[in-house]
Enzyme design. Structure first.
Site, short mmCIF file in Angstrom:
data_model
loop_
_atom_site.label_atom_id
_atom_site.label_comp_id
_atom_site.label_asym_id
_atom_site.label_seq_id
_atom_site.Cartn_x
_atom_site.Cartn_y
_atom_site.Cartn_z
N LEU A 211 -2.01 -6.00 -10.80
CA LEU A 211 -2.04 -4.41 -10.17
C LEU A 211 -0.68 -4.81 -10.41
O LEU A 211 0.30 -5.43 -10.58
CB LEU A 211 -2.49 -4.14 -8.69
N ASP A 241 2.57 1.58 1.90
CA ASP A 241 2.40 1.31 0.04
C ASP A 241 1.21 0.35 0.02
O ASP A 241 1.50 -0.74 0.26
CB ASP A 241 4.29 1.20 0.31
N LEU A 242 0.33 0.89 -0.57
CA LEU A 242 -0.78 -0.33 -0.65
C LEU A 242 -0.34 -1.09 -1.64
O LEU A 242 0.42 -0.92 -2.93
CB LEU A 242 -1.43 0.82 -1.47
N ASP A 243 -0.32 -2.55 -1.47
CA ASP A 243 -0.26 -3.62 -2.05
C ASP A 243 1.54 -3.64 -2.62
O ASP A 243 1.71 -4.54 -3.19
CB ASP A 243 -1.19 -3.69 -3.50
N GLU A 244 2.15 -3.11 -1.92
CA GLU A 244 3.47 -3.23 -2.07
C GLU A 244 4.27 -3.77 -1.05
O GLU A 244 5.51 -3.67 -0.64
CB GLU A 244 3.78 -2.39 -2.64
#
Length: 299
Positions: A211, A241-244
């Protein structure tokens, strides 16, 4: 064990009963002189004996972080009492935990069971200080794995229309089971911003290291077509915050042109499981402290 000389019967081992309890103290506060001295003095006032201490001052945020393992002979309340005025004086965010107390953990997964299996196996083997009272899934595929390990399985299906109700059901289950940590072990649903906020600092997710390069389905097959040379995984705290979210642990391994897409996926599954287990272990051992968007990991 001691023996009653007159009766020849075992007697209570008073030494074992009076053995000091073990604790873990974690704290963060604005960095300034005298913090370590003040904390050490408070532990000494509780007759504490420090067995391990780690600290870090962040030059970026000006914050100080500390983790202390120690033993003390008194009750939890009497051990905590001398620390309270020190914490107030230095503006600390702090927690005092009984060392080794298992963290009540809810695991969520969808159809892929490799991360779930690694967590269940390591917990049963005694390598993870967590207690798993439930597994939640939006599919039924992993019910057999949950049954094998003797963990209650809860099927909570999710669709765009039912997502708010499904999250309400999840919240009710977490409250009922007194859940302290949520682990998304390849749970392929995006949590609402509200739920992410509710779980801030106590929900861990895993994703492959591609990602944002290879989003969507079959990322390892996408990577194979691009000839990647490194694959890996990232374990992080869940945020809106998706995948952050703040990263806890990462691992990478080298691959070459001879690896098939299926082999890349298998190697990736192993990396994902190991990385997630390590992140959960460090969280459960109170080794991870948040520093804004970053983590301080005392390991």
């Amino acid at each position: 064990m001691t023996v009653n000389a007159s009766a020849g019967l075992p007697a209570t081992d008073s030494a074992a009963e009076s053995r000091p309890a073990s604790y873990t103290l974690t704290l963060s506060c604005p960095d300034r002189p005298g913090i370590v001295h003040a904390v050490s003095g408070a532990l000494a006032a509780a007759a504490g004996n420090i067995t391990e201490s780690q600290q870090y001052g962040s030059p970026d945020t000006g914050s100080f972080f500390m983790r202390v393992d120690f033993t003390a002979p008194g009750s939890y309340e009497s051990t905590r009492a001398p620390l309270e005025p020190v914490a107030e004086a230095f503006g600390m965010e702090w927690e005092l935990h009984r060392a080794g107390a298992p963290v009540r953990t809810l695991i969520m997964a969808s159809k892929d069971g490799h991360c779930l299996n690694d967590l269940l196996f390591q917990q049963r083997a005694g390598n993870l200080p967590i207690e798993i009272p439930a597994i939640v899934s939006n599919h039924k595929d992993l019910a057999g794995l949950a049954e094998f390990y003797g963990v209650p399985f809860h099927h909570i299906p999710v669709t765009p229309d039912t997502k708010p109700a499904a999250e309400d059901q999840l919240r009710a289950l977490m409250e009922e089971l007194d859940i302290e940590l949520v682990v998304l072990a390849r749970y392929m649903q995006i949590l609402s911003n509200e739920l992410c906020s509710d779980l801030s600092g106590r929900a861990i997710n895993i994703h492959h290291s591609f990602l944002p390069s290879f989003k969507g389905a079959r990322p390892y097959h996408q990577a194979h077509t691009r000839g990647v040379k490194l694959i890996g995984a990232t374990a992080h705290y869940v945020t809106a915050d998706l995948d952050e979210g703040p990263i806890i642990e990462q691992e990478v391994i080298r691959v070459d042109h001879s690896r098939t897409a299926a082999r890349l996926a298998a190697l990736g599954a192993g990396v994902e499981g190991r990385t997630l287990v390590k992140a959960v272990q460090w969280h459960a051992e109170h080794r991870v402290l948040l520093d804004g968007r970053r983590t301080i990991v005392f390991n």
